[in-house]
Design a protein around this motif. Structure first.
Motif, PDB file in Angstrom:
ATOM      1  N   ARG A 158       0.826  -1.204   0.000  1.00  0.00           N
ATOM      2  CA  ARG A 158       0.000   0.000   0.000  1.00  0.00           C
ATOM      3  C   ARG A 158       0.865   1.261   0.000  1.00  0.00           C
ATOM      4  N   CYS A 159       1.911   1.263   0.810  1.00  0.00           N
ATOM      5  CA  CYS A 159       2.765   2.454   0.872  1.00  0.00           C
ATOM      6  C   CYS A 159       3.410   2.683  -0.502  1.00  0.00           C
ATOM      7  N   GLU A 160       3.800   1.621  -1.131  1.00  0.00           N
ATOM      8  CA  GLU A 160       4.444   1.731  -2.449  1.00  0.00           C
ATOM      9  C   GLU A 160       3.425   2.124  -3.530  1.00  0.00           C
ATOM     10  N   PRO A 191      11.056   9.202   6.561  1.00  0.00           N
ATOM     11  CA  PRO A 191      10.211  10.160   5.815  1.00  0.00           C
ATOM     12  C   PRO A 191       8.777   9.671   5.613  1.00  0.00           C
ATOM     13  N   CYS A 192       8.271   8.929   6.593  1.00  0.00           N
ATOM     14  CA  CYS A 192       6.861   8.491   6.579  1.00  0.00           C
ATOM     15  C   CYS A 192       5.987   9.730   6.736  1.00  0.00           C
ATOM     16  N   ILE A 193       4.956   9.851   5.916  1.00  0.00           N
ATOM     17  CA  ILE A 193       4.115  11.058   5.980  1.00  0.00           C
ATOM     18  C   ILE A 193       2.940  10.885   6.954  1.00  0.00           C
ATOM     19  N   GLN A 194       2.922   9.739   7.626  1.00  0.00           N
ATOM     20  CA  GLN A 194       1.900   9.436   8.643  1.00  0.00           C
ATOM     21  C   GLN A 194       0.479   9.534   8.086  1.00  0.00           C
ATOM     22  N   CYS A 195       0.314   9.073   6.851  1.00  0.00           N
ATOM     23  CA  CYS A 195      -1.010   9.105   6.226  1.00  0.00           C
ATOM     24  C   CYS A 195      -1.907   7.990   6.744  1.00  0.00           C
ATOM     25  N   GLY A 196      -1.298   6.906   7.241  1.00  0.00           N
ATOM     26  CA  GLY A 196      -2.101   5.806   7.778  1.00  0.00           C
ATOM     27  C   GLY A 196      -2.691   4.880   6.730  1.00  0.00           C
ATOM     28  N   GLN A 197      -2.302   5.018   5.485  1.00  0.00           N
ATOM     29  CA  GLN A 197      -2.836   4.103   4.462  1.00  0.00           C
ATOM     30  C   GLN A 197      -2.420   2.661   4.769  1.00  0.00           C
ATOM     31  N   CYS A 198      -1.228   2.472   5.341  1.00  0.00           N
ATOM     32  CA  CYS A 198      -0.787   1.121   5.720  1.00  0.00           C
ATOM     33  C   CYS A 198      -1.647   0.571   6.853  1.00  0.00           C
ATOM     34  N   VAL A 199      -2.067   1.451   7.754  1.00  0.00           N
ATOM     35  CA  VAL A 199      -2.931   1.031   8.864  1.00  0.00           C
ATOM     36  C   VAL A 199      -4.256   0.516   8.297  1.00  0.00           C
TER      37      VAL A 199
HETATM   38  S1  SF4 Z   1       1.807   6.031   7.105  1.00  0.00           S
HETATM   39 FE1  SF4 Z   1       2.206   4.042   6.182  1.00  0.00          FE
HETATM   40  S2  SF4 Z   1       1.523   4.254   4.037  1.00  0.00           S
HETATM   41 FE2  SF4 Z   1       1.758   6.329   4.871  1.00  0.00          FE
HETATM   42  S3  SF4 Z   1       3.845   6.927   4.342  1.00  0.00           S
HETATM   43 FE3  SF4 Z   1       3.940   6.059   6.402  1.00  0.00          FE
HETATM   44  S4  SF4 Z   1       4.453   3.894   6.089  1.00  0.00           S
HETATM   45 FE4  SF4 Z   1       3.737   4.701   4.109  1.00  0.00          FE
END
Ligand code: SF4
Ligand code: SF4
Ligand code: SF4
Ligand code: FES
Length: 590
Positions: A158-160, A191-199
């Motif tokens: 998902r992150c990719e 450099p994770c943008i903390q979007c939570g898409q992986c969650v």
């Molecule tokens: S929150 Fe998860 S999906 Fe979003 S950038 Fe960080 S590791 Fe990737």
């Protein structure tokens, strides 16, 4: 699509020829358990083996999630051999899993428990050494717990795929393998943008939002004036946590629930969204008139702001200086609202209910504070709100529909509601920019050119009485990158760009209810493709129901400027409602 003939348990079916056995079986009404397979092959590493079936003529059992159907194939899902093998695969996963389900926030929505349940897996069938527990709680947005990870790889994919960032990967080998940012760093040091898409895609409790329910409890206990504000996308999805069909707006019940949870005021972030449009629209007009930095890019998505700071530091002057709607509204609560009610701002605790985990990070930023006081004190996600409602014993489905509190910040417009959808901020801004440029209201209020619910890029040229405004919209960082590279190369033709961190915008934010077909037997088979559109429709229908649909016509916004802020982009407005950005290194020193 060509059809082929297959048999399942000796019964004949015709199915599309390009399907895997797992997909074909589903189309024929069979649920084969699965874990690592996700979303039409988005993750398809064929590693968990919980989807094994027998195929006549094949050597041994096959992983149905990667094995394609073919003409004349005969499949056995319920043979003793297949049933036992699937159960043992789950038992192996359970053998090293930290099974403290009672304390796990994923309980109730855990896919590992779901497959354990349907395969009849015993948790003590194999004696295994438990996976070592590393818990990363440093990032405000999300938490990683290695002891709950089943190495399915969905988060990595998902992150990719969605973000093109590739933060997560496998570390170590064999039994010591775990999933983490490079070198087992914290999310906070990457450099994770903390979007939570992986969650959103993790099947277990290995990746979760960083809960702030305890902070809210503590504020109540300390006798603070606890005020809540809820973002538009929350009402479009909260019902899913209580078994409403996807796309059912539950605004009135959500307000009723928030009141019963004890909040002193229950406000809609839509007021803040209208305020954002006033500030951002004025900023855009100023840049257009005064040869300012163009294209101007929206700044209300903190995941996107993080991405810009990590990867495009030289483009930061393109970002609007406007804070996001909940931050603006928090700043007004702790200034004008506090003044009007004679309350010390330090005794106020503002809680934002958000579809987003990056907002948890945003509210901590120094640049968002006013005189050292944060605009917002806690951010809880749609999922956390559902947990609080359940914990309080509130029967959500039986609640009456109630109305938002009205004092000072009760009015909002249709323009504000659509902020939750990709293209919504752009459309809301265009409605107000049209008025500012022409002095007239646009008769056809809907800008269909900018609507859509998927990731990817949309663009339009809007002719406003001879002034052509070229706009573009992107959601998800993989799409945004294309537009950003154009700016870097000097080939961008746009004046105004809307970027949202999550594919589809806030309706698909990292704090929204999980969408899993295995838990949604009454939704159609294509629900993984259609849920964003269904949630978006809930917001567009609320826009249509509003009498006032342009931010500049919100009476309480006008009053706020008359009595307190002066005019949009005034000195006071800048002090409270605008922010700044700074380029950041991708990897901090550990
Ligand atoms: S929150 Fe998860 S999906 Fe979003 S950038 Fe960080 S590791 Fe990737
Ligand atoms: S991830 Fe699932 S199986 Fe593991 S502790 Fe949590 S609820 Fe239980
Ligand atoms: S963290 Fe979650 S999604 Fe990622 S590999 Fe582990 S279990 Fe799968
Ligand atoms: S779901 Fe098929 S191997 Fe994991």
């Amino acid at each position: 699509m060509n059809k082929i003939n297959i048999k399942i348990e000796g019964i004949s079916y015709q199915v599309d020829e390009n399907l895997t056995i797992l997909e074909a079986a589903k189309a024929c009404g069979y649920e084969i358990p699965s874990l690592c397979a996700f979303n039409h092959g988005e993750c398809n590493q064929g590693s968990c083996r919980v989807c094994l079936v027998e195929v006549e003529g094949a050597r041994g059992l096959v992983a149905s999630c990667v094995y394609p159907v073919s003409e004349g194939m005969s499949i056995k899902i319920s043979s003793a051999k297949a049933v036992t093998a699937r159960r043992e695969s789950v038992e192996l996963l359970l053998s090293n899993h930290n099974k403290n389900c009672q304390q796990c926030d994923k309980n109730g929505q855990c896919e590992l428990l779901h497959v354990a349940n349907i395969t009849g897996a015993r948790d003590d069938a194999f004696a295994g050494v438990l996976t070592e527990t590393h818990i990363d709680r440093l990032a405000p947005g999300l938490v990683r717990d290695t002891s709950k990870c089943i190495l399915c790889g969905r988060c990595i994919a998902r992150c990719e795929n969605a973000q093109g960032i590739g933060i997560l990967g496998y570390e170590n080998r064999g039994f010591n393998t775990f999933v983490a940012p490079a070198e087992d760093r914290s999310f906070a040091d990457s450099p994770c943008i903390q979007c939570g898409q992986c969650v959103n895609v993790c099947p277990t409790g290995a990746l979760m939002e960083h809960s702030e329910i305890d902070k809210v409890d503590a504020a109540f206990k300390a006798g603070k004036h606890v005020i809540v504000q809820a973002a538009p996308a929350v009402r479009a999805a909260l019902g899913e946590e209580f078994d409403y069909p996807i796309g059912t707006p539950v605004t009135g019940k959500m307000i009723a629930a928030l009141r019963r949870l004890g909040f002193e005021r229950v406000y809609d972030v839509n007021f803040g969204a209208d305020l954002t449009i006033m500030e951002e629209g004025t900023e855009l007009l100023g840049r257009l008139k005064n040869n300012g930095v163009l294209p101007m890019i929206t700044s209300c998505s903190p995941g996107w702001v993080n991405y810009a700071e990590y990867n495009y530091g030289d483009l930061l002057p393109h970002l609007s200086s406007c804070k996001s709607p909940h931050q603006m509204q928090g700043a007004i609560i702790k200034s004008y609202w506090a003044e009007q009610h004679g309350i010390n701002p330090e005794d106020i605790f503002v809680v934002s209910v958000m579809p987003c985990v990056a907002k948890k990070f945003e509210k901590e930023r120094e640049q968002q504070k006013v005189n050292g006081i944060p605009d917002v004190d806690a951010v809880i996600t749609t999922r956390e709100l559902a947990r609080m409602i359940r914990r309080a014993g509130i029967m959500f489905n039986r609640l009456p529909d109630e109305e938002w509190d009205q004092d000072i910040m009760g009015d909002y417009t249709g323009a504000a509601v659509i902020f939750g959808v990709t293209g919504g901020v752009m459309e809301a801004a265009l409605r107000t920019v049209y008025h500012a440029l022409t002095g007239k209201e646009k008769e056809e209020i809907v800008f269909t050119e900018v609507r859509g619910h998927e990731a990817g890029i949309r663009e339009a040229s809007i002719d406003i009485d001879g002034t052509v405004v070229n706009v573009a919209i992107a959601s998800g960082m993989r799409s945004a990158k294309v537009l950003l590279d154009q700016i870097k190369e000097g080939t961008s033709k746009y004046h105004f760009i809307e970027i949202m961190g999550c594919p589809g915008g806030c309706i698909n934010g990292g704090g929204q209810p999980y969408v899993r077909s295995c838990f949604l037997p009454n939704e159609s088979d294509d629900i993984m493709d259609t849920y964003k559109e269904k949630r978006a429709k809930a917001l567009y229908s609320e826009d249509e129901r509003q009498v006032i649909r342009q931010s500049h016509n919100n009476p309480q916004i006008k009053e706020l400027y008359d009595k307190f802020l002066g005019e949009p982009n005034s000195h006071k407005a800048h002090e409270l409602l605008h922010t700044s950005y700074a380029a950041r290194e991708g990897f901090n020193e550990l």
